[in-house]
Design a protein around this motif. Structure first.
Motif, PDB file in Angstrom:
ATOM      1  N   ILE A  37       0.893  -1.188   0.023  1.00  0.00           N
ATOM      2  CA  ILE A  37      -0.045   0.127   0.048  1.00  0.00           C
ATOM      3  C   ILE A  37       0.932   1.218  -0.181  1.00  0.00           C
ATOM      4  O   ILE A  37       1.941   1.323   0.898  1.00  0.00           O
ATOM      5  CB  ILE A  37      -1.110   0.018   0.994  1.00  0.00           C
ATOM      6  CG1 ILE A  37      -1.863  -1.084   1.317  1.00  0.00           C
ATOM      7  CG2 ILE A  37      -1.638   1.394   1.242  1.00  0.00           C
ATOM      8  CD1 ILE A  37      -2.745  -1.337   2.356  1.00  0.00           C
ATOM      9  N   SER A  38       0.677   2.282  -0.936  1.00  0.00           N
ATOM     10  CA  SER A  38       1.407   3.370  -1.109  1.00  0.00           C
ATOM     11  C   SER A  38       0.703   4.606  -1.046  1.00  0.00           C
ATOM     12  O   SER A  38      -0.294   4.626  -1.677  1.00  0.00           O
ATOM     13  CB  SER A  38       2.440   3.351  -2.288  1.00  0.00           C
ATOM     14  OG  SER A  38       3.168   2.060  -2.392  1.00  0.00           O
ATOM     15  N   GLY A  79       7.034   2.212  -4.817  1.00  0.00           N
ATOM     16  CA  GLY A  79       5.615   1.746  -4.973  1.00  0.00           C
ATOM     17  C   GLY A  79       5.638   0.636  -6.413  1.00  0.00           C
ATOM     18  O   GLY A  79       5.497  -0.548  -6.183  1.00  0.00           O
ATOM     19  N   PRO A  80       6.271   1.158  -7.427  1.00  0.00           N
ATOM     20  CA  PRO A  80       6.011   0.392  -8.673  1.00  0.00           C
ATOM     21  C   PRO A  80       6.907  -1.166  -8.465  1.00  0.00           C
ATOM     22  O   PRO A  80       6.760  -2.051  -8.970  1.00  0.00           O
ATOM     23  CB  PRO A  80       6.704   1.215  -9.695  1.00  0.00           C
ATOM     24  CG  PRO A  80       6.224   2.514  -9.314  1.00  0.00           C
ATOM     25  CD  PRO A  80       6.570   2.494  -7.872  1.00  0.00           C
ATOM     26  N   SER A 126      13.918 -14.144  -5.614  1.00  0.00           N
ATOM     27  CA  SER A 126      13.557 -14.538  -7.117  1.00  0.00           C
ATOM     28  C   SER A 126      12.441 -13.195  -7.545  1.00  0.00           C
ATOM     29  O   SER A 126      12.512 -13.054  -8.561  1.00  0.00           O
ATOM     30  CB  SER A 126      13.078 -15.964  -7.042  1.00  0.00           C
ATOM     31  OG  SER A 126      12.085 -16.232  -6.555  1.00  0.00           O
ATOM     32  N   ALA A 127      11.439 -13.352  -6.607  1.00  0.00           N
ATOM     33  CA  ALA A 127      10.378 -12.284  -7.116  1.00  0.00           C
ATOM     34  C   ALA A 127      11.181 -10.944  -7.384  1.00  0.00           C
ATOM     35  O   ALA A 127      10.647 -10.436  -8.230  1.00  0.00           O
ATOM     36  CB  ALA A 127       9.095 -12.246  -5.961  1.00  0.00           C
ATOM     37  N   ASN A 128      11.798 -10.530  -6.460  1.00  0.00           N
ATOM     38  CA  ASN A 128      12.323  -9.329  -6.556  1.00  0.00           C
ATOM     39  C   ASN A 128      13.397  -9.072  -7.805  1.00  0.00           C
ATOM     40  O   ASN A 128      13.462  -8.042  -8.443  1.00  0.00           O
ATOM     41  CB  ASN A 128      13.404  -8.837  -5.308  1.00  0.00           C
ATOM     42  CG  ASN A 128      12.699  -8.435  -3.940  1.00  0.00           C
ATOM     43  OD1 ASN A 128      11.225  -8.584  -4.010  1.00  0.00           O
ATOM     44  ND2 ASN A 128      13.319  -8.589  -2.802  1.00  0.00           N
ATOM     45  N   ARG A 129      14.112 -10.110  -8.080  1.00  0.00           N
ATOM     46  CA  ARG A 129      15.017 -10.176  -9.272  1.00  0.00           C
ATOM     47  C   ARG A 129      14.282  -9.971 -10.547  1.00  0.00           C
ATOM     48  O   ARG A 129      14.340  -9.108 -11.445  1.00  0.00           O
ATOM     49  CB  ARG A 129      15.809 -11.452  -9.522  1.00  0.00           C
ATOM     50  CG  ARG A 129      16.832 -11.437  -8.578  1.00  0.00           C
ATOM     51  CD  ARG A 129      17.879 -12.626  -8.966  1.00  0.00           C
ATOM     52  NE  ARG A 129      17.219 -13.727  -9.087  1.00  0.00           N
ATOM     53  CZ  ARG A 129      17.541 -14.525  -7.793  1.00  0.00           C
ATOM     54  NH1 ARG A 129      18.025 -14.162  -6.789  1.00  0.00           N
ATOM     55  NH2 ARG A 129      16.748 -15.740  -7.775  1.00  0.00           N
ATOM     56  N   LEU A 130      13.129 -10.660 -10.513  1.00  0.00           N
ATOM     57  CA  LEU A 130      12.067 -10.582 -11.813  1.00  0.00           C
ATOM     58  C   LEU A 130      11.397  -9.179 -11.852  1.00  0.00           C
ATOM     59  O   LEU A 130      11.395  -8.442 -12.998  1.00  0.00           O
ATOM     60  CB  LEU A 130      11.093 -11.601 -11.759  1.00  0.00           C
ATOM     61  CG  LEU A 130      10.041 -11.843 -12.926  1.00  0.00           C
ATOM     62  CD1 LEU A 130      10.896 -11.767 -14.272  1.00  0.00           C
ATOM     63  CD2 LEU A 130       9.224 -12.868 -12.775  1.00  0.00           C
ATOM     64  N   SER A 131      11.187  -8.498 -10.687  1.00  0.00           N
ATOM     65  CA  SER A 131      10.672  -7.231 -10.679  1.00  0.00           C
ATOM     66  C   SER A 131      11.506  -6.148 -11.095  1.00  0.00           C
ATOM     67  O   SER A 131      11.222  -5.437 -11.740  1.00  0.00           O
ATOM     68  CB  SER A 131      10.078  -6.966  -9.019  1.00  0.00           C
ATOM     69  OG  SER A 131       9.788  -5.554  -8.901  1.00  0.00           O
ATOM     70  N   ALA A 132      12.940  -6.334 -10.800  1.00  0.00           N
ATOM     71  CA  ALA A 132      13.677  -5.532 -11.012  1.00  0.00           C
ATOM     72  C   ALA A 132      14.097  -5.514 -12.547  1.00  0.00           C
ATOM     73  O   ALA A 132      14.138  -4.424 -13.373  1.00  0.00           O
ATOM     74  CB  ALA A 132      15.171  -5.670 -10.332  1.00  0.00           C
ATOM     75  N   ARG A 133      13.843  -6.791 -12.950  1.00  0.00           N
ATOM     76  CA  ARG A 133      14.219  -6.831 -14.729  1.00  0.00           C
ATOM     77  C   ARG A 133      13.064  -6.136 -15.472  1.00  0.00           C
ATOM     78  O   ARG A 133      13.010  -5.496 -16.239  1.00  0.00           O
ATOM     79  CB  ARG A 133      14.077  -8.472 -14.964  1.00  0.00           C
ATOM     80  CG  ARG A 133      15.497  -8.943 -14.634  1.00  0.00           C
ATOM     81  CD  ARG A 133      15.303 -10.396 -15.054  1.00  0.00           C
ATOM     82  NE  ARG A 133      16.651 -11.206 -14.504  1.00  0.00           N
ATOM     83  CZ  ARG A 133      16.529 -12.079 -14.027  1.00  0.00           C
ATOM     84  NH1 ARG A 133      15.572 -13.041 -14.156  1.00  0.00           N
ATOM     85  NH2 ARG A 133      17.708 -12.910 -13.591  1.00  0.00           N
ATOM     86  N   ILE A 134      11.891  -6.043 -14.881  1.00  0.00           N
ATOM     87  CA  ILE A 134      10.669  -5.516 -15.338  1.00  0.00           C
ATOM     88  C   ILE A 134      10.860  -4.058 -15.099  1.00  0.00           C
ATOM     89  O   ILE A 134      10.383  -3.411 -16.317  1.00  0.00           O
ATOM     90  CB  ILE A 134       9.248  -6.239 -14.654  1.00  0.00           C
ATOM     91  CG1 ILE A 134       9.023  -7.457 -15.190  1.00  0.00           C
ATOM     92  CG2 ILE A 134       8.140  -5.485 -15.250  1.00  0.00           C
ATOM     93  CD1 ILE A 134       7.962  -8.397 -14.347  1.00  0.00           C
ATOM     94  N   CYS A 135      11.125  -3.826 -14.256  1.00  0.00           N
ATOM     95  CA  CYS A 135      11.095  -2.114 -13.965  1.00  0.00           C
ATOM     96  C   CYS A 135      12.315  -1.503 -14.888  1.00  0.00           C
ATOM     97  O   CYS A 135      12.166  -0.548 -15.481  1.00  0.00           O
ATOM     98  CB  CYS A 135      11.659  -1.798 -12.421  1.00  0.00           C
ATOM     99  SG  CYS A 135      10.225  -2.158 -11.210  1.00  0.00           S
ATOM    100  N   ILE A 136      13.109  -2.170 -14.812  1.00  0.00           N
ATOM    101  CA  ILE A 136      14.380  -1.752 -15.850  1.00  0.00           C
ATOM    102  C   ILE A 136      13.955  -1.851 -17.289  1.00  0.00           C
ATOM    103  O   ILE A 136      14.196  -0.807 -17.935  1.00  0.00           O
ATOM    104  CB  ILE A 136      15.754  -2.591 -15.678  1.00  0.00           C
ATOM    105  CG1 ILE A 136      16.482  -2.276 -14.267  1.00  0.00           C
ATOM    106  CG2 ILE A 136      16.815  -2.087 -16.757  1.00  0.00           C
ATOM    107  CD1 ILE A 136      17.523  -3.269 -13.808  1.00  0.00           C
TER     108      ILE A 136
END
Length: 156
Positions: A37-38, A79-80, A126-136
């Motif tokens: 929540i942001s 947030g994203p 693993s979820a954070n790595r995928l999130s970072a790839r999507i954000c980048i």
């Protein structure tokens, strides 16, 4: 029934004996789902543990956490990134903490053992790595679109 899971401090449960009895009597699993929540400059990430009956699927049980995160998670600087990580976490069906809670004893400060915490940390990473790839990737796409628009505007 929702419980909070603090990954850095371990799992804390108010009424562990009744929760253990429910799982032993009725079956099912205890699954941790992520929520974000942001607002403005502030983002809060939490982990809710939900009892999932044998008939209910893990992904469907996390639908409420996914909807809350999808609607309220984007609205801050972090947030994203956190929202994408939480959505990936929930899309994978959350993290099963049943065995850790069934082994736990009431009164423990941290209900997750070392092996449980390591597995949970690996799942989150693993979820954070995928999130970072999507954000980048998204950032690069936005930069590319802006560059194309500027190039087109300067050519006219």
């Amino acid at each position: 029934m929702s419980l909070h899971l603090e990954i850095n401090q371990g799992l804390r449960v108010d009424d562990l004996p009744s929760l253990q009895a429910k799982v032993r009597l009725r079956g099912g699993r205890l699954i941790a789902y992520a929520e974000v929540i942001s607002a403005a400059l502030f983002s809060a990430r939490s982990y809710k543990v939900k009892w999932v009956s044998p008939e209910e699927g893990q992904k469907q049980a996390g639908r409420t956490s996914t909807i809350i995160t999808a609607m309220l998670g984007w609205w801050a600087i972090a947030g994203p990134y956190w929202t994408l990580s939480a959505l990936i976490w929930n899309k994978r069906g959350g993290f099963d903490v049943t065995d850790a809670l069934l082994r736990a004893h009431p009164g423990n400060q941290s209900l997750l053992g070392y092996a449980d915490a390591v597995a949970l940390g690996a799942f989150q990473q693993s979820a954070n790595r995928l999130s970072a790839r999507i954000c980048i990737g998204g950032t690069l796409l936005v930069i590319w679109v802006i560059a194309c628009l500027l190039w087109r505007a300067s050519a006219q």
